[in-house]
Every structure is written in C-alpha cells, then in structure tokens.
Motif scaffolding. Structure first.
Motif, mmCIF file in Angstrom:
data_model
loop_
_atom_site.group_PDB
_atom_site.id
_atom_site.type_symbol
_atom_site.label_atom_id
_atom_site.label_comp_id
_atom_site.label_asym_id
_atom_site.label_seq_id
_atom_site.Cartn_x
_atom_site.Cartn_y
_atom_site.Cartn_z
ATOM 1 N N ALA A 44 0.812 -1.200 0.000
ATOM 2 C CA ALA A 44 0.000 0.000 0.000
ATOM 3 C C ALA A 44 0.853 1.260 0.000
ATOM 4 O O ALA A 44 0.495 2.265 -0.599
ATOM 5 N N SER A 45 1.995 1.226 0.673
ATOM 6 C CA SER A 45 2.855 2.403 0.767
ATOM 7 C C SER A 45 4.302 1.957 0.889
ATOM 8 O O SER A 45 4.578 0.825 1.278
ATOM 9 N N PRO A 46 5.259 2.838 0.544
ATOM 10 C CA PRO A 46 6.671 2.456 0.652
ATOM 11 C C PRO A 46 7.046 2.089 2.081
ATOM 12 O O PRO A 46 6.552 2.690 3.043
ATOM 13 N N TYR A 47 7.902 1.074 2.227
ATOM 14 C CA TYR A 47 8.308 0.654 3.567
ATOM 15 C C TYR A 47 9.357 1.581 4.163
ATOM 16 O O TYR A 47 9.638 1.515 5.353
ATOM 17 N N LEU A 48 9.946 2.469 3.334
ATOM 18 C CA LEU A 48 10.858 3.510 3.791
ATOM 19 C C LEU A 48 10.597 4.763 2.954
ATOM 20 O O LEU A 48 10.127 4.666 1.811
ATOM 21 N N PRO A 49 10.915 5.954 3.471
ATOM 22 C CA PRO A 49 10.699 7.174 2.683
ATOM 23 C C PRO A 49 11.669 7.237 1.498
ATOM 24 O O PRO A 49 12.868 7.017 1.652
ATOM 25 N N VAL A 50 11.129 7.513 0.313
ATOM 26 C CA VAL A 50 11.940 7.593 -0.906
ATOM 27 C C VAL A 50 11.573 8.876 -1.636
ATOM 28 O O VAL A 50 10.515 9.474 -1.388
ATOM 29 N N PRO A 51 12.432 9.337 -2.560
ATOM 30 C CA PRO A 51 12.137 10.567 -3.303
ATOM 31 C C PRO A 51 10.858 10.431 -4.131
ATOM 32 O O PRO A 51 10.458 9.328 -4.520
ATOM 33 N N ASN A 52 10.236 11.568 -4.413
ATOM 34 C CA ASN A 52 9.054 11.578 -5.266
ATOM 35 C C ASN A 52 9.397 10.990 -6.628
ATOM 36 O O ASN A 52 10.456 11.259 -7.195
#
Length: 232
Positions: A44-52
């Motif tokens: 559903a969502s990235p497991y870590l923050p990544v760039p747009n």
C-alpha cells in the motif's frame, strides 16, 4: 607470486531465509524457479521514505535474472539508501580454477564460488559511496550468505564496495563473489535488509564461468622486445 588472504567475512552465514520452491539445476543448469514468472506482493505504501517519483519493488517480489528491482534500506540510523538493482548474470566456478593463487582456509577450499553480476543505480538522495551492495545469495539450506571481499584485486570478479563517490544518479556494473559452504548451490539472490523483511529475490540460470581469452599483443618489429631496444 605472493598471495593474499580473503576477507574475513567469507562464508559468513547471516540469517535464515524464507523457503523457496523448486530445485537447483546441474553444473550448466538453472537456479530455483528460473522458469517461473515474476510475482509480487501487494504494497500500500513504501516501507521507507523515498524521493518523489521513485516506486519501490514490493517486498516478497520474485524476479528473474535480467529484471530490475528498486529497493531501500537504512545503511545507518537516519539514512536511507535507494538503489535500482538488475541482476544480469549468475556464474559458477571452482576454487581450483579461480582461487588457486589465494591462501584459503579448509572451509573455503570446500566451497563453491559464485559470481553475481549486478547493474546498480542510485535513485535516492543519499551518497552511498563505499557501501557494499546489500545483496545476499540463498543456498540449498535456505541460508543467506554474504558477499566475499578480497584483500587485494581479484580481476575475474572484484567484489568491491561501491565507488568512493556514488551519489544520486550514479550507475555501476559490479560483480560480487559468494562462497557456498560444502560445495553448495546458489538457489537465489536475495535483498533482505533485516530478518522481518519479506525478501525480494532473483532466480535464473547459473552459467559456468569461462575466463576471458588473453589478448594477443601486436607483433613487435624484429630486434625489439616490448618496445625496448637491444640494450633495454
């Protein structure tokens, strides 16, 4: 010719990997699941923050050699690395053929070396210079094995960290060496930064390593050797 010791992490067994379906091939055969289609798990969502604009490959995805996967991990606290990885080739060799000039332990002599070729691109915001590519291989006992560093240069497959500067947009073709204990099999290549992570794996044909043919030097004029005159 003097020899050099292999790095201390050779043959390191890290954590148990998830079970893999299928079986390994013969010396010229294929790894586990090489004929299967890539499969993914919903995310559903990235497991870590990544760039747009960066889309991570969902955990649990099964890929083939030649497929790319976008992965993220934390090399250290408050730092996220994001790489686009494409495993391009898997090769099997022997210690006798490629490591005979090296000082090996008994366990290393009883291993099977594998060369894993990977194209690596930094698609994150962090300079990952000097980091090792976070990939393991899975053996027939479903254990993860670390790549093996060398104390000096190893031309067939350098197995070095990423270049000292490897900032956003940097791209590199790398080769990593893995030593499977007890002449074991390479079943898959795995991205699994922590034990609770559902691994992303690559499977495919494992080829026999063939050393490149030495290049012939152009003929030298008579009376000269290696560009030097009779008096050297």
């Amino acid at each position: 010719m003097s020899t050099r010791l292999l790095g201390s992490t050779a043959l390191a067994v890290v954590v148990a990997a998830s079970a893999l379906a299928g079986c390994s091939g013969d010396d010229g055969g294929s790894g586990a699941g090489g004929s299967e289609s890539p499969t993914t798990s919903p995310s559903a969502s990235p497991y870590l923050p990544v760039p747009n604009g960066v889309t991570l490959t969902p955990p649990g995805t099964h890929l083939k050699v030649g497929d790319e996967g976008v992965v993220a991990w934390e090399p250290r606290q408050d730092e996220v690395g994001v790489l686009d990885l494409t495993v391009t080739r898997l090769e099997r060799t022997t210690t006798r053929k490629t490591l005979s000039a090296w000082q090996l332990t008994k366990a290393q002599r009883q291993s099977t070396p594998y060369f894993v070729h990977v194209t690596v691109e930094n698609v994150g915001d962090t300079d990952l210079g000097g980091r090792r590519v976070p990939l393991y291989v899975v053996n027939e006992e479903n254990l993860l094995l670390e790549s093996t560093p060398f104390a000096s240069s190893f031309d067939p497959c350098p197995s070095t960290p990423l270049p000292k500067k490897f900032g956003p947009g940097a791209r590199e073709d790398v080769c990593l060496v893995y030593l499977a204990p007890h002449h074991g099999e390479l079943e898959a290549v795995s991205f699994r930064p922590e034990e609770s992570f559902d691994p992303i794996i690559w499977t495919g044909e494992v080829e026999k390593y063939v050393p490149p043919k030495p290049q012939r030097k152009p003929d030298q004029p008579k009376g000269k050797k290696d560009g030097k005159g009779p008096n050297g």
